[in-house]
Design a protein around this motif. Sequence first.
Motif, PDB file in Angstrom:
ATOM      1  N   SER A   8       0.857  -1.192   0.000  1.00 46.28           N
ATOM      2  CA  SER A   8       0.000   0.000   0.000  1.00 46.28           C
ATOM      3  C   SER A   8       0.886   1.233   0.000  1.00 46.28           C
ATOM      4  O   SER A   8       2.025   1.203   0.487  1.00 46.28           O
ATOM      5  CB  SER A   8      -0.923   0.024   1.218  1.00 46.28           C
ATOM      6  N   LYS A   9       0.350   2.344  -0.527  1.00 49.75           N
ATOM      7  CA  LYS A   9       1.112   3.595  -0.568  1.00 49.75           C
ATOM      8  C   LYS A   9       0.172   4.776  -0.573  1.00 49.75           C
ATOM      9  O   LYS A   9      -0.787   4.826  -1.352  1.00 49.75           O
ATOM     10  CB  LYS A   9       1.993   3.636  -1.821  1.00 49.75           C
ATOM     11  N   LYS A  10       0.478   5.764   0.300  1.00 50.44           N
ATOM     12  CA  LYS A  10      -0.284   7.016   0.332  1.00 50.44           C
ATOM     13  C   LYS A  10       0.669   8.177   0.108  1.00 50.44           C
ATOM     14  O   LYS A  10       1.825   8.152   0.536  1.00 50.44           O
ATOM     15  CB  LYS A  10      -0.976   7.192   1.687  1.00 50.44           C
ATOM     16  N   TYR A  11       0.170   9.199  -0.593  1.00 48.64           N
ATOM     17  CA  TYR A  11       0.868  10.474  -0.721  1.00 48.64           C
ATOM     18  C   TYR A  11       0.009  11.516  -0.015  1.00 48.64           C
ATOM     19  O   TYR A  11      -0.987  11.981  -0.573  1.00 48.64           O
ATOM     20  CB  TYR A  11       1.064  10.840  -2.193  1.00 48.64           C
ATOM     21  N   GLY A  12       0.370  11.840   1.203  1.00 52.84           N
ATOM     22  CA  GLY A  12      -0.501  12.715   1.987  1.00 52.84           C
ATOM     23  C   GLY A  12      -1.801  12.001   2.273  1.00 52.84           C
ATOM     24  O   GLY A  12      -1.811  10.908   2.829  1.00 52.84           O
ATOM     25  N   ASP A  13      -2.908  12.633   1.875  1.00 51.18           N
ATOM     26  CA  ASP A  13      -4.223  12.015   2.075  1.00 51.18           C
ATOM     27  C   ASP A  13      -4.654  11.181   0.879  1.00 51.18           C
ATOM     28  O   ASP A  13      -5.720  10.551   0.904  1.00 51.18           O
ATOM     29  CB  ASP A  13      -5.289  13.103   2.326  1.00 51.18           C
ATOM     30  N   PHE A  14      -3.839  11.167  -0.170  1.00 46.52           N
ATOM     31  CA  PHE A  14      -4.215  10.441  -1.395  1.00 46.52           C
ATOM     32  C   PHE A  14      -3.738   8.993  -1.322  1.00 46.52           C
ATOM     33  O   PHE A  14      -2.561   8.715  -1.154  1.00 46.52           O
ATOM     34  CB  PHE A  14      -3.609  11.115  -2.621  1.00 46.52           C
ATOM     35  N   ALA A  16      -2.722   5.997  -3.124  1.00 47.11           N
ATOM     36  CA  ALA A  16      -2.276   5.635  -4.468  1.00 47.11           C
ATOM     37  C   ALA A  16      -2.344   4.140  -4.717  1.00 47.11           C
ATOM     38  O   ALA A  16      -2.518   3.694  -5.856  1.00 47.11           O
ATOM     39  CB  ALA A  16      -0.842   6.125  -4.690  1.00 47.11           C
ATOM     40  N   LEU A  17      -2.223   3.380  -3.624  1.00 48.22           N
ATOM     41  CA  LEU A  17      -2.154   1.925  -3.776  1.00 48.22           C
ATOM     42  C   LEU A  17      -2.691   1.281  -2.509  1.00 48.22           C
ATOM     43  O   LEU A  17      -2.351   1.708  -1.400  1.00 48.22           O
ATOM     44  CB  LEU A  17      -0.693   1.508  -4.001  1.00 48.22           C
ATOM     45  N   LYS A  18      -3.518   0.246  -2.658  1.00 51.22           N
ATOM     46  CA  LYS A  18      -4.147  -0.377  -1.498  1.00 51.22           C
ATOM     47  C   LYS A  18      -4.049  -1.891  -1.583  1.00 51.22           C
ATOM     48  O   LYS A  18      -4.666  -2.524  -2.450  1.00 51.22           O
ATOM     49  CB  LYS A  18      -5.619   0.049  -1.393  1.00 51.22           C
ATOM     50  N   ASP A  19      -3.225  -2.485  -0.709  1.00 54.10           N
ATOM     51  CA  ASP A  19      -3.213  -3.926  -0.453  1.00 54.10           C
ATOM     52  C   ASP A  19      -3.108  -4.751  -1.745  1.00 54.10           C
ATOM     53  O   ASP A  19      -3.924  -5.641  -1.996  1.00 54.10           O
ATOM     54  CB  ASP A  19      -4.476  -4.315   0.317  1.00 54.10           C
ATOM     55  N   LEU A  20      -2.082  -4.488  -2.537  1.00 58.98           N
ATOM     56  CA  LEU A  20      -1.889  -5.179  -3.811  1.00 58.98           C
ATOM     57  C   LEU A  20      -0.970  -6.381  -3.627  1.00 58.98           C
ATOM     58  O   LEU A  20       0.117  -6.262  -3.065  1.00 58.98           O
ATOM     59  CB  LEU A  20      -1.295  -4.220  -4.842  1.00 58.98           C
ATOM     60  N   SER A  21      -1.392  -7.541  -4.127  1.00 61.75           N
ATOM     61  CA  SER A  21      -0.598  -8.764  -4.035  1.00 61.75           C
ATOM     62  C   SER A  21      -0.626  -9.492  -5.375  1.00 61.75           C
ATOM     63  O   SER A  21      -1.663  -9.557  -6.036  1.00 61.75           O
ATOM     64  CB  SER A  21      -1.150  -9.709  -2.955  1.00 61.75           C
ATOM     65  N   PHE A  22       0.519 -10.039  -5.749  1.00 58.29           N
ATOM     66  CA  PHE A  22       0.596 -10.861  -6.960  1.00 58.29           C
ATOM     67  C   PHE A  22       1.951 -11.553  -7.016  1.00 58.29           C
ATOM     68  O   PHE A  22       2.869 -11.231  -6.251  1.00 58.29           O
ATOM     69  CB  PHE A  22       0.377 -10.019  -8.229  1.00 58.29           C
ATOM     70  N   THR A  23       2.076 -12.505  -7.920  1.00 58.47           N
ATOM     71  CA  THR A  23       3.351 -13.183  -8.154  1.00 58.47           C
ATOM     72  C   THR A  23       3.610 -13.257  -9.656  1.00 58.47           C
ATOM     73  O   THR A  23       2.672 -13.282 -10.448  1.00 58.47           O
ATOM     74  CB  THR A  23       3.361 -14.614  -7.587  1.00 58.47           C
ATOM     75  N   VAL A  24       4.879 -13.271 -10.006  1.00 60.62           N
ATOM     76  CA  VAL A  24       5.277 -13.452 -11.408  1.00 60.62           C
ATOM     77  C   VAL A  24       6.452 -14.428 -11.428  1.00 60.62           C
ATOM     78  O   VAL A  24       7.451 -14.217 -10.726  1.00 60.62           O
ATOM     79  CB  VAL A  24       5.702 -12.132 -12.081  1.00 60.62           C
ATOM     80  N   GLU A  25       6.338 -15.470 -12.208  1.00 58.74           N
ATOM     81  CA  GLU A  25       7.388 -16.476 -12.314  1.00 58.74           C
ATOM     82  C   GLU A  25       8.367 -16.084 -13.424  1.00 58.74           C
ATOM     83  O   GLU A  25       8.074 -15.239 -14.269  1.00 58.74           O
ATOM     84  CB  GLU A  25       6.776 -17.843 -12.648  1.00 58.74           C
TER      85      GLU A  25
END
Length: 281
Positions: A8-14, A16-25
Amino acid sequence: MLEVSGISKKYGDFLALKDLSFTVERGEVLGIIGENGAGKSTTLKILAGLIDPDSGEVRYFGKRIDNDVKRRLSYLPEIDALYDNMFVSEYLRFFADIYGVENPDRKIQELMEKLSLQDRLIGNLSKGMRRKVSIARTLIHNPDVLIYDEPTGGLDPSTSLMVANLMRELAESGKIIVFSAHNMFYVEKIADKVIIMKGGRALYYGGLRELMGRSAYIIEFTIDGRRKSLEVSEVDELVKTVEKIRQEGGTILEIDREVPRLENVYFALMSGNFKNVRKVY
């Protein structure tokens, strides 16, 4: 393997990214698509180790991102940042020296031939040629992972196709590739997996073919004076159905093949109408 767990990532109150999960082989290509501001570039910068997530973690080959891991990565920003006063070979040699590439002249020549680059002053190059120089820079140290932000953005069709084919070729050589794109044709052409993002969240993550579904064959025919149609999904089923219609006295009028497109799936999902996606195309 690339493993992303709940970043997850926030810029101030914005947010930008919420609880992202994945895998790549190894050998897989992951395409990330979404509207402007969906979180694509933030995701790629976190993967490249340029910014840290507020929570969650990224692991390459079982390790968190450190300097050793970063040497195995390459990041291509959306906008080319080149040194206009350098010649192409000079620019590539500069980065080859940074990475301690053995036999740099041979590697530079190989990349310039592969990407059809001439040794000209970078400031005099076209946009397409500048993009090729940037791509050559990402490959100079033979990284295991390529992170590309809009690699075909703003390029002419022939250059875009060349870049897409190169990415597929690199994946088949065993590299991990993660890229963002607005042009879904190229995602459809080269991706094995896809993430569809909106508002910093993943609306879908998984196999591209599983998302799009299979082609369908539509049989138009008449029987007993009435016009009818049938839909089948397999060629063997198509042959058997056509034969059965003819045995029962029917006449085949037309057979169409409907191929699902990522663009249609994307808009159906973004509109909340994903359950009817097979009907969209």
